[in-house]
Write a protein that holds these residues in place. Structure first.
Motif, PDB file in Angstrom:
ATOM      1  N   UNK A  55       7.289  27.598  58.245  1.00  0.00           N
ATOM      2  CA  UNK A  55       7.795  27.866  59.592  1.00  0.00           C
ATOM      3  C   UNK A  55       6.629  27.862  60.575  1.00  0.00           C
ATOM      4  N   UNK A  56       6.854  27.327  61.758  1.00  0.00           N
ATOM      5  CA  UNK A  56       5.782  27.177  62.739  1.00  0.00           C
ATOM      6  C   UNK A  56       5.128  28.501  63.116  1.00  0.00           C
ATOM      7  N   UNK A  57       5.898  29.584  63.112  1.00  0.00           N
ATOM      8  CA  UNK A  57       5.329  30.878  63.505  1.00  0.00           C
ATOM      9  C   UNK A  57       4.956  31.730  62.297  1.00  0.00           C
ATOM     10  N   UNK A  58       5.813  31.790  61.313  1.00  0.00           N
ATOM     11  CA  UNK A  58       5.563  32.651  60.152  1.00  0.00           C
ATOM     12  C   UNK A  58       4.344  32.163  59.381  1.00  0.00           C
ATOM     13  N   UNK A  59       4.179  30.865  59.316  1.00  0.00           N
ATOM     14  CA  UNK A  59       3.030  30.268  58.624  1.00  0.00           C
ATOM     15  C   UNK A  59       2.105  29.605  59.644  1.00  0.00           C
ATOM     16  N   UNK A  60       1.872  30.310  60.750  1.00  0.00           N
ATOM     17  CA  UNK A  60       1.144  29.735  61.886  1.00  0.00           C
ATOM     18  C   UNK A  60      -0.249  29.251  61.514  1.00  0.00           C
ATOM     19  N   UNK A  61      -0.907  29.916  60.558  1.00  0.00           N
ATOM     20  CA  UNK A  61      -2.268  29.514  60.192  1.00  0.00           C
ATOM     21  C   UNK A  61      -2.305  28.128  59.551  1.00  0.00           C
ATOM     22  N   UNK A  62      -1.158  27.650  59.076  1.00  0.00           N
ATOM     23  CA  UNK A  62      -1.106  26.331  58.451  1.00  0.00           C
ATOM     24  C   UNK A  62      -0.873  25.205  59.464  1.00  0.00           C
ATOM     25  N   UNK A  63      -0.539  25.596  60.698  1.00  0.00           N
ATOM     26  CA  UNK A  63      -0.179  24.607  61.712  1.00  0.00           C
ATOM     27  C   UNK A  63      -1.205  24.605  62.839  1.00  0.00           C
ATOM     28  N   UNK A  64      -1.588  23.423  63.255  1.00  0.00           N
ATOM     29  CA  UNK A  64      -2.410  23.268  64.464  1.00  0.00           C
ATOM     30  C   UNK A  64      -1.496  22.716  65.551  1.00  0.00           C
ATOM     31  N   UNK A  65      -1.380  23.487  66.648  1.00  0.00           N
ATOM     32  CA  UNK A  65      -0.390  23.159  67.673  1.00  0.00           C
ATOM     33  C   UNK A  65      -1.094  22.905  69.006  1.00  0.00           C
ATOM     34  N   UNK A  66      -0.729  21.824  69.670  1.00  0.00           N
ATOM     35  CA  UNK A  66      -1.262  21.493  70.989  1.00  0.00           C
ATOM     36  C   UNK A  66      -0.109  21.190  71.939  1.00  0.00           C
TER      37      UNK A  66
END
Length: 650
Positions: A55-66
């Protein structure tokens, strides 16, 4: 939490948070009835692939968002990359310009060398009516290929498609009660339970299954149609299914290109490095304006998680400051609607109250009618004065007799009569009211400055309206305030202006704190002319107390400002508004070099989409309070307009 993307059409307003999720969902007013306010209500987005969910927020450390606004319109773009999962999600988001629908075009990219099945999950959670009560309903609509969320006359229809086929699984359920986290947890195994209906505190989740070849991609179209009846929402849903998300994305961009024409006309006269953020600021300002006239201070609801209230109100002062640069750019609809709003909500005695909801009802307030035994309306008098002053500037640009016909008797005259009569006999200055920072009950230098300018402006309007007696009376009242201000408001010991004073029982007590609004109010509204020694020494004293230097041009509101302060050794947090006031003063006095440095400094602390917060932590540079703050963007736009025009009379 900052809202890097805000989207609006004047009725439906959506705020996207730092995870790329819907976190504010206002309807049918911008700033009123946030159906997704609160940390438990953000709309999760997740990907299930190769047997695991992310999940984009729950697993936020796995996602790079711009984030960006790349399209010269209020269409947000977000790229979320998960290297470990080998997935890229690209979002193009907008609120349709003509109908109440939130649209997402989600591009799903397979980064791997092999074919994969990717399951995209979209989750929706509402507290409809911003009520937090457990009386909502969610149900699957088989005839519409959609999920319905409703409570009373607030109806949201959620749907989407992939390759012209609807979502392949769905579920509805409850969250936040009975130990339930939400239906998004049903997706942990990649499957949804297909529950058809639930009532109470309800949410829903959709699944879209994509078969992607190596380095292939697919596009999922997703939307939420909003209506005040089931008929309305279903009609919008049907139109989107028929025409497609792409059609409405393009028509919305066309609308924004047309609306931005007055903005685009000035960009060629502006340094290229400011153009994108100038355009973004104008769009963000527009996003915060309800189509019925209310100008919302900020739709960022994050403060609700920590404080009693947020900023989703119309302060008349903020509204007037926000509309002034739009007026200068040539916009007419937004100012007129705002003035109509102010005329509609004005107190019968001729003043404007503290703040208002977007529907015109009184906003919450902590200002009493009794102030240490002194009875007075719980107002900030500068709000009434500034609306009158800005109206006069608008009339001066257009010279349209219909403006006087529509507003003079019903708004301008009552306001001016109140300002002219609300005078303290002991000082000759305006009677005390709350300062523009909403904290102290005083006759402040800032409020005196605005009242003075407003009465002069009212005199000009009265002359144009043929009301010669009041024209003379209001100009004389302004002259008397000018004389009293020069007698009472300059602190010769500190070589600055008093923040304010309070006359009681024959004695006058002074607030000696140096306040940026005192200095720049006196400058901007001409109470102390720019060449006068008092103004020049007051600015020097301000910069001595709040020194600026290369690379740091932040100014606090006033000495020892404690609001959200993170370090007691510093005089207060930096406010973009205060720093930009200094830039405007520098432009007026011909110091364009310093003004440019301040603008660069402010832009340095803007988010990637140009979003400006209210405050900055002087220690870390971290944005504090709400973001975006509409007033911050208005001062940014106004300052850049000052840079490309001849100095104007203040």
């Amino acid at each position: 939490m900052t809202r890097p993307i805000v989207l609006s059409n004047g009725e439906l307003h959506v705020g996207i948070n730092n995870f790329g999720l819907v976190h504010d969902f206002y309807f049918p007013y911008v700033g009123l009835e946030n159906h997704a306010a609160g940390k438990d209500l953000r709309h999760h987005v997740g990907v299930w692939v190769d047997g695991q969910i992310s999940w984009l927020d729950i697993h936020a450390s796995d996602w790079h968002v711009e984030f960006s606004y790349p399209h010269r319109g209020l269409v947000g773009h977000m790229v979320a990359v998960n290297e470990a999962l080998g997935i890229i999600l690209e979002f193009d988001d907008t609120v349709d310009a003509h109908m109440n629908a939130f649209l997402r075009n989600i591009h799903v990219v397979n980064m791997r060398e092999y074919e994969r099945e990717v399951r995209l999950f979209t989750h929706q959670a509402f507290a409809i009516g911003d009520s937090r009560s457990n009386t909502d309903t969610a149900q699957y609509l088989p005839d519409s290929d959609a999920i319905l969320h409703y409570r009373g006359n607030r109806v949201f229809v959620v749907s989407g498609n992939y390759h012209n086929a609807p979502f392949d699984q769905y579920t509805v359920g409850i969250f936040g009660i009975e130990g339930k986290e939400g239906t998004y947890r049903d997706a942990d195994d990649g499957e949804l339970s297909m529950s058809n209906v639930e009532h109470g505190r309800v949410d829903s989740t959709l699944r879209f299954t994509l078969q992607l070849a190596p380095h292939d991609s697919g596009r999922v179209h997703y939307w939420i149609a909003a209506g005040t009846s089931l008929r309305d929402a279903l009609h919008i849903n049907k139109q989107i299914q028929k025409q497609g998300v792409g059609h409405y994305m393009h028509s919305t961009l066309h609308w924004w290109h047309t609306w931005l024409e007055p903005t685009e006309r000035v960009l060629d006269r502006m340094d290229e490095r400011y153009r994108d953020n100038f355009r973004h600021s104008v769009m963000i300002i527009k996003s915060q304006i309800d189509k019925r006239g209310a100008v919302i201070a900020s739709t960022d609801s994050a403060m609700l998680n920590y404080w009693r209230d947020a900023y989703a109100y119309c302060w008349p002062r903020d509204g007037a400051y926000v509309l002034w640069p739009l007026i200068r750019l040539g916009y007419t609809e937004e100012p007129l609607k705002f003035f109509e709003f102010c005329r509609r909500v004005m107190h019968p005695s001729g003043y404007l109250m503290h703040k208002f909801r977007a529907d015109g009802a009184l906003g919450s307030s902590w200002h009493p009618y009794v102030h240490d035994g002194l009875v007075a309306p719980p107002i900030q008098e500068d709000e009434t004065a500034l609306v009158l002053f800005v109206f006069a500037q608008y009339y001066g640009m257009h010279k349209d007799q219909r403006l006087l016909d529509d507003f003079y008797e019903e708004m301008i005259k009552p306001m001016a009569l109140f300002l002219a009569e609300h005078i303290d006999e002991a000082t000759g200055l305006p009677k005390p009211s709350y300062d523009l920072w909403e904290e102290v009950f005083l006759t402040t230098t800032y409020t005196t400055s605005v009242v003075y300018a407003a009465l002069l402006a009212a005199g000009d309007l009265a002359e144009a309206a043929g009301d010669h007696n009041n024209a003379v009376a209001w100009r004389l009242a302004a002259d008397d305030i000018y004389d009293a201000a020069h007698k009472h408001l300059y602190n010769s010991q500190r070589k600055s202006f008093y923040k304010g004073l309070l006359a009681r029982d024959g004695e006058i007590t002074y607030d000696e704190r140096i306040d940026t609004s005192s200095v720049f109010g006196a400058f901007m509204f001409g109470l102390f002319p720019i060449r006068e020694l008092e103004l020049q020494t007051a600015l020097q004293s301000l910069l001595k107390v709040f020194p600026t230097h290369e690379g740091a041009y932040g100014l606090p509101r006033y000495e020892n400002d404690t609001y959200l302060r993170t370090n007691d050794t510093l005089p207060g947090n930096w406010w973009h508004i205060a720093s930009l006031w200094l830039a405007q003063y520098c432009i007026e006095t011909g110091d364009s070099e310093t003004a440019t440095k301040i603008i660069d400094w402010v832009q340095q602390y803007a988010g990637p989409t140009g979003v400006l917060s209210e405050q900055l932590d002087p220690h870390t540079g971290e944005s504090l309070s709400v973001a975006p703050l509409t007033w911050s963007h208005a001062e940014f736009v106004a300052t850049l307009l000052d840079m490309i025009t001849e100095p104007e009379a203040h």
